[in-house]
Design a protein around this motif. Structure first.
Motif, PDB file in Angstrom:
ATOM      1  N   MET A 257       0.703  -1.232  -0.191  1.00  0.00           N
ATOM      2  CA  MET A 257      -0.017   0.022  -0.194  1.00  0.00           C
ATOM      3  C   MET A 257       0.832   1.162  -0.088  1.00  0.00           C
ATOM      4  O   MET A 257       1.809   1.314   0.549  1.00  0.00           O
ATOM      5  N   SER A 258       0.314   2.343  -0.557  1.00  0.00           N
ATOM      6  CA  SER A 258       0.922   3.566  -0.523  1.00  0.00           C
ATOM      7  C   SER A 258      -0.007   4.504   0.084  1.00  0.00           C
ATOM      8  O   SER A 258      -1.185   4.894  -0.561  1.00  0.00           O
ATOM      9  N   VAL A 259       0.199   4.965   1.370  1.00  0.00           N
ATOM     10  CA  VAL A 259      -0.592   6.077   2.115  1.00  0.00           C
ATOM     11  C   VAL A 259       0.166   7.374   1.896  1.00  0.00           C
ATOM     12  O   VAL A 259       1.174   7.772   2.323  1.00  0.00           O
ATOM     13  N   THR A 260      -0.864   8.352   1.628  1.00  0.00           N
ATOM     14  CA  THR A 260       0.006   9.975   1.543  1.00  0.00           C
ATOM     15  C   THR A 260      -0.326  10.315   2.864  1.00  0.00           C
ATOM     16  O   THR A 260      -1.284  10.251   3.677  1.00  0.00           O
ATOM     17  N   LEU A 261       0.761  11.380   3.302  1.00  0.00           N
ATOM     18  CA  LEU A 261       0.567  12.013   4.314  1.00  0.00           C
ATOM     19  C   LEU A 261       0.490  13.525   4.496  1.00  0.00           C
ATOM     20  O   LEU A 261       1.325  14.074   3.446  1.00  0.00           O
ATOM     21  N   ASN A 262      -0.710  14.213   4.737  1.00  0.00           N
ATOM     22  CA  ASN A 262      -1.029  15.503   4.480  1.00  0.00           C
ATOM     23  C   ASN A 262      -1.140  16.264   6.058  1.00  0.00           C
ATOM     24  O   ASN A 262      -1.876  16.103   6.909  1.00  0.00           O
ATOM     25  N   LEU A 263      -0.115  16.720   6.004  1.00  0.00           N
ATOM     26  CA  LEU A 263       0.159  17.607   7.251  1.00  0.00           C
ATOM     27  C   LEU A 263       0.067  19.229   7.361  1.00  0.00           C
ATOM     28  O   LEU A 263       0.526  20.097   8.084  1.00  0.00           O
ATOM     29  N   ALA A 264      -0.879  19.512   6.362  1.00  0.00           N
ATOM     30  CA  ALA A 264      -0.821  20.927   6.104  1.00  0.00           C
ATOM     31  C   ALA A 264      -1.560  21.519   7.274  1.00  0.00           C
ATOM     32  O   ALA A 264      -2.573  21.082   7.928  1.00  0.00           O
ATOM     33  N   GLY A 265      -1.259  22.818   7.765  1.00  0.00           N
ATOM     34  CA  GLY A 265      -1.634  23.547   8.967  1.00  0.00           C
ATOM     35  C   GLY A 265      -1.015  23.236  10.156  1.00  0.00           C
ATOM     36  O   GLY A 265      -1.280  23.787  11.157  1.00  0.00           O
ATOM     37  N   SER A 266      -0.065  22.340   9.916  1.00  0.00           N
ATOM     38  CA  SER A 266       1.144  22.118  11.142  1.00  0.00           C
ATOM     39  C   SER A 266       1.683  23.242  11.586  1.00  0.00           C
ATOM     40  O   SER A 266       2.073  24.447  10.716  1.00  0.00           O
ATOM     41  N   THR A 267       2.082  23.510  12.735  1.00  0.00           N
ATOM     42  CA  THR A 267       2.980  24.698  13.466  1.00  0.00           C
ATOM     43  C   THR A 267       3.904  24.180  14.274  1.00  0.00           C
ATOM     44  O   THR A 267       4.219  22.977  14.505  1.00  0.00           O
TER      45      THR A 267
END
Length: 417
Positions: A272-282
């Motif tokens: 499997m290939s799972v994308t990581l979306n961390l937009a908005g991190s601080t």
């Protein structure tokens, strides 16, 4: 002669008492609508036209009309007990013969159809390819099949990385040594068969560049799947990086959506290939925290419960925490409700007087809302009906007295000499 007037009054009062008695008998019938007797006076036709001194010849039943006012709503323990609060009727099918009802006491048949105590099936809109088909009415059936699993495709959720963390060497990273990373986050993901896999994300503060203005801080993202670092490599291979400027917000993420490779290798599944979306991190001087880390996959689920929404949508809840729409109840209304033909068993039928049914979904087009775990009580006011019964009894007695008085007058005439 007063005999005819009195006799018509007796007949009318008797019918009125029958109607009142029927109302009283159905005071506890769910969805029952009380009836009212409507009277009309009777005059003999005259060839001579109008006559100011003309006396009527009694009364007659002009109509017995049902009062389609709202009944009280009471609680129930059955999710398939449904009350209509407002206008409309349930549309019932008996092998294709359509009737209409306000009685919302339903249960599931052995085949999963929603039906009433008489075996008539509730109709509405079915689910086809995940969408409610509002164009065609059908007998509603609860599909008890397992909810198919969905493979995870992405992990999302902003987080705060503590700017006070020490700088670490990414080449020394070891998933089994907490001193080699600053923070970590576990999350459960699912493959296409619904198998669960444990993904761990690791965050390492790996550099601060003060040669630029404003200064930048680099965080390296590592990952493991089922206890094994992914991707495998020596030195450890990161899945991405985040670079913060002095403001500590809106990091530059490389790549924009890092991919986490999960080598499943069981059940004939491909990796499997799972994308990581961390937009908005601080990156603030606060403790590490996750705002709302989540993923879009789930395992297979068994239907555990269901309920009917205010718009008639049948919502199924599954053992995996998911929910899905299983169908939608349709309601019908008529322009002339008193044109409907009462059939008994809480059913009415369409007639030419009622006009064709106006079909729609609850809480739209003037139709009422549906309430699950509720029942609509009979709209009979028992106190008022008992008072009406006393009044009808007095009317009957008065008409009997009219006949008695006329009989005495006739006897007097007979006795004249």
């Amino acid at each position: 002669m007063a005999f005819q007037q009195g006799l018509s009054g007796l007949n009318a009062a008797s019918k009125n008492i029958e109607v009142i008695g029927n109302n009283v008998a159905n005071a506890s019938t769910v969805g029952f609508k009380q009836s009212r007797t409507e009277f009309a006076d009777v005059y003999a036709n005259s060839l001579g036209g109008g006559n100011a001194s003309k006396i009527g010849i009694g009364t007659k039943i002009a109509a017995i009309t049902q009062q389609f006012t709202q009944g009280n709503i009471s609680n129930s323990q059955n999710p398939l007990d449904v009350a209509i609060n407002g206008n409309g009727f349930f549309r019932m099918s008996d092998n294709g013969a359509i009737t209409y009802s306000r009685n919302g006491q339903f249960q599931l048949s052995k085949d999963g159809y929603i039906e009433n105590a008489s075996g008539q099936r509730l109709t509405g809109y079915a689910l086809v390819n995940g969408q409610i088909q509002t164009g065609a009415l059908t007998e509603l059936r609860i599909d008890a099949a397992d909810l198919a699993p969905r493979a995870t495709t992405s992990i999302t959720g902003p987080l705060n990385l503590d700017s006070r963390a020490d700088i670490l060497d990414p080449d020394l990273f070891d998933i089994n040594d907490p001193s080699t990373y600053s923070h970590s986050t576990p999350i459960e993901v699912f493959d296409s068969l619904g198998n669960s896999h444990a993904v761990q994300l690791y965050y390492l503060k790996t550099g601060v560049d003060t040669a630029v203005t404003p200064a930048t801080t680099t965080w390296t993202i590592m990952a493991s799947a089922d206890g094994v670092q992914t991707p495998v490599g020596t030195p450890p291979v990161p899945v991405g990086t985040m670079v913060f400027t002095g403001s500590g917000i809106n990091p530059t993420i490389t790549p924009a959506t890092p991919n986490i490779s999960i080598p499943v290798g069981t059940g004939g599944l491909t990796p499997m290939s799972v994308t990581l979306n961390l937009a908005g991190s601080t990156q603030f001087a606060n403790s590490f925290s996750e705002s709302d880390l989540g993923q879009d996959g789930y395992s297979a689920g068994r239907l555990s419960s269901f309920s009917v929404g205010s718009d008639g949508s049948i919502l199924g809840r599954y053992s995996n925490g998911q929910s899905a729409i299983l169908g939608q109840v349709a309601l019908a209304n008529f322009r002339n409700l008193n044109g409907l033909q009462p059939l008994g068993d809480n059913q009415w039928a369409e007639t030419s007087e009622s006009g064709p049914p106006i079909i729609g979904v609850a809480n739209s087009g003037g139709l009422g809302v549906l309430q699950s775990y509720r029942l609509e009580d009979s709209n009979v006011d028992l106190t008022a009906e008992l008072v009406n019964m006393i009044t009808a009894q007095r009317v009957y007695q008065a008409n009997a007295q009219t006949i008695k008085t006329e009989d005495q007058i006739m006897q007097t005439l007979v006795n004249l000499r």
